[in-house]
Design a protein around this motif. Structure first.
Motif, PDB file in Angstrom:
ATOM      1  N   GLU A   1       1.418   8.498 -27.604  1.00  0.00           N
ATOM      2  CA  GLU A   1       0.978   9.716 -26.913  1.00  0.00           C
ATOM      3  C   GLU A   1       2.166  10.354 -26.207  1.00  0.00           C
ATOM      4  OE1 GLU A   1      -1.615  10.796 -22.888  1.00  0.00           O
ATOM      5  OE2 GLU A   1      -1.865   8.844 -23.887  1.00  0.00           O
ATOM      6  N   VAL A   2       2.323  11.657 -26.368  1.00  0.00           N
ATOM      7  CA  VAL A   2       3.422  12.364 -25.719  1.00  0.00           C
ATOM      8  C   VAL A   2       3.131  12.510 -24.232  1.00  0.00           C
ATOM      9  CG1 VAL A   2       4.747  14.506 -25.617  1.00  0.00           C
ATOM     10  CG2 VAL A   2       4.003  13.605 -27.832  1.00  0.00           C
ATOM     11  N   ARG A   3       4.042  12.009 -23.406  1.00  0.00           N
ATOM     12  CA  ARG A   3       3.903  12.124 -21.953  1.00  0.00           C
ATOM     13  C   ARG A   3       4.705  13.271 -21.372  1.00  0.00           C
ATOM     14  NH1 ARG A   3       5.057   7.339 -18.322  1.00  0.00           N
ATOM     15  NH2 ARG A   3       4.142   8.855 -16.910  1.00  0.00           N
ATOM     16  N   GLY A   4       5.835  13.599 -22.008  1.00  0.00           N
ATOM     17  CA  GLY A   4       6.680  14.664 -21.484  1.00  0.00           C
ATOM     18  C   GLY A   4       8.016  14.661 -22.196  1.00  0.00           C
ATOM     19  N   ARG A   5       8.934  15.476 -21.686  1.00  0.00           N
ATOM     20  CA  ARG A   5      10.266  15.555 -22.276  1.00  0.00           C
ATOM     21  C   ARG A   5      11.290  15.878 -21.208  1.00  0.00           C
ATOM     22  NH1 ARG A   5       9.286  20.072 -26.754  1.00  0.00           N
ATOM     23  NH2 ARG A   5      11.463  20.647 -26.611  1.00  0.00           N
TER      24      ARG A   5
ATOM     25  N   ASP B   1      18.905  19.970 -27.020  1.00  0.00           N
ATOM     26  CA  ASP B   1      18.173  18.773 -27.379  1.00  0.00           C
ATOM     27  C   ASP B   1      17.428  18.226 -26.163  1.00  0.00           C
ATOM     28  OD1 ASP B   1      19.051  18.767 -30.054  1.00  0.00           O
ATOM     29  OD2 ASP B   1      20.963  17.901 -29.448  1.00  0.00           O
ATOM     30  N   PHE B   2      16.653  17.187 -26.402  1.00  0.00           N
ATOM     31  CA  PHE B   2      15.835  16.631 -25.319  1.00  0.00           C
ATOM     32  C   PHE B   2      15.493  15.178 -25.622  1.00  0.00           C
ATOM     33  CE2 PHE B   2      13.235  18.917 -28.388  1.00  0.00           C
ATOM     34  CZ  PHE B   2      12.306  17.963 -28.775  1.00  0.00           C
ATOM     35  N   ALA B   3      14.992  14.506 -24.600  1.00  0.00           N
ATOM     36  CA  ALA B   3      14.418  13.170 -24.748  1.00  0.00           C
ATOM     37  C   ALA B   3      12.909  13.310 -24.662  1.00  0.00           C
ATOM     38  CB  ALA B   3      14.942  12.232 -23.661  1.00  0.00           C
ATOM     39  N   LEU B   4      12.223  12.828 -25.665  1.00  0.00           N
ATOM     40  CA  LEU B   4      10.764  12.862 -25.720  1.00  0.00           C
ATOM     41  C   LEU B   4      10.243  11.541 -25.153  1.00  0.00           C
ATOM     42  CD1 LEU B   4       8.440  14.667 -26.915  1.00  0.00           C
ATOM     43  CD2 LEU B   4       8.577  13.191 -28.937  1.00  0.00           C
ATOM     44  N   ILE B   5       9.327  11.613 -24.188  1.00  0.00           N
ATOM     45  CA  ILE B   5       8.780  10.424 -23.544  1.00  0.00           C
ATOM     46  C   ILE B   5       7.408  10.136 -24.129  1.00  0.00           C
ATOM     47  CG2 ILE B   5       8.365   9.269 -21.359  1.00  0.00           C
ATOM     48  CD1 ILE B   5      11.226  10.368 -21.735  1.00  0.00           C
TER      49      ILE B   5
END
Length: 386
Positions: free
Chosen positions: A72-76, A377-381
């Protein structure tokens, strides 16, 4: 030599045809996946209609691993530029390498900061500041290890990461291992300390196809080193850092709950791989790819016949599931594991978040996935199923 599952004849023919044509294309930084490309398989089968993979042993076969549930995606976390690797400090702070800027970034409570640039990094092509690893004794020695491309080679340095006045400061680098050949592609770059306390290093063939089968060459290998950079005691070849050979471009290293080492690896234009690593094992490149059952070589446990679906980069194993970031495949692959057997891979977030360079388990149990080439770019949590 341990043998794995039978491979469908079409896949073997495809692999050998590709090798005959001397394919040297790098799948790590290619374009978007082709529509309708071939699904991944385990043990070398190439399609859903292929015969079911067989299992090892002379008695009853183990049950097939259950398919993993979706994260489940929590944030980025925004504001990164080609992030390559993530490690987590004891206080939960994430430290992330940026390949082309040579910067180390920190993330604390969702806020991105800059620790500093690693001296001596010479970015170019797929080279630059790549893998990170924390010393097993970080609480006392404060060592952060980094794999990077320098002017003449790929090398590993360690630096003290000191904390003062609420900020992190980078000490002078000490090169502990050098001489890994560099090129515009196939630089390897993943490093990780194993359960035994030794440093494991994934290298690429740096477009030198003679290296992977040469025990005295560093390219196309998994290496095993002491903290100071010497060949680790108990390595399969005396006074030699080589742990396994016959690799094309190792991109991910992880251990399962029983201490078995797994590695992800780029194929040429066919046959990306997830391998179960044996000390002294030969995984075939450039003679073979995938799982063709050639005497003297170890078959991959999972094979993606089309690299458009995968180009597997960073690897993390959580419970009985191996998670892999896919670059060309632009997704996260989840591969259920049952002992030495891999089940059918399941893809998540296909083309939703771009190219996924790495996946890392945070101390709180979340999975961090690093995107590449999203500008920024980003980090997906991600929250994993409990």
């Amino acid at each position: 030599m341990r043998r794995n599952h039978p491979v469908q004849a079409a896949a073997a023919a495809l692999a050998m045809s590709a090798l005959t044509m001397s394919l040297s294309a790098c799948t790590g930084d290619g374009g978007a996946p082709a529509p309708g490309s071939t699904p991944p398989t385990t043990g070398g089968a190439t399609s859903a209609s292929a015969p079911a993979p067989t299992t090892q042993g002379t008695s009853s076969s183990p049950a097939a691993p259950s398919p993993p549930q979706a994260p489940e995606v929590r944030g980025r976390i925004e504001g990164l530029q080609i992030p390559w690797s993530t490690v987590f400090l004891p206080d939960g702070t994430a430290v992330i390498s940026e390949r082309d800027t040579a910067l180390l970034k920190s993330v604390t409570d969702g806020r991105v900061g800059t620790i500093g640039a690693v001296p001596g990094v010479v970015p170019g092509g797929e080279g630059g500041l790549m893998g990170l690893a924390l010393s097993p004794d970080f609480a006392s020695d404060r060592y952060l290890y980094a794999y990077f491309t320098a002017a003449d080679d790929n090398r590993i340095a360690r630096m003290r990461l000191e904390s003062a006045d609420g900020s992190l400061r980078l000490g002078e680098p000490e090169v502990i291992f050098s001489g890994m050949s560099k090129a515009s592609t196939h630089n390897g770059g993943r490093i990780r300390f194993g359960p035994d306390g030794f440093l494991y290093v994934g290298t690429g063939d740096s477009q030198r196809r003679e290296q992977p089968q040469d025990r005295n060459a560093l390219g196309g290998k998994i290496l095993r080193l002491t903290k100071a950079g010497a060949p680790a005691p108990g390595n399969p070849f005396p006074n030699n850092p080589v742990y396994s050979l016959g690799h094309r471009n190792v991109q991910g290293l992880a251990w399962d709950s029983q201490g078995r080492l797994w590695a992800s690896e780029f194929g040429p234009d066919v046959n990306d791989e997830l391998n179960l690593i044996q000390p002294g094992g030969n995984y075939g490149w450039p003679e073979v790819t995938g799982a063709p059952h050639r005497d003297g070589f170890i078959d991959a446990e999972t094979v993606w016949p089309s690299t458009a679906d995968s180009s597997p980069s960073g690897l993390e194993i959580v419970g009985n599931t191996a998670y892999l970031g896919a670059l060309r495949g632009q997704r996260i692959w989840a591969v259920p594991l049952a002992g030495e057997n891999a089940g059918d891979p399941v893809g998540y977030f296909t083309r939703e978040f771009g190219r996924i360079r790495n996946v890392s388990l945070a101390p709180n149990g979340d999975l961090w996935a690093l995107s590449n080439n999203q500008n920024p770019d980003f980090a997906l949590i991600l929250r994993l199923p409990r």
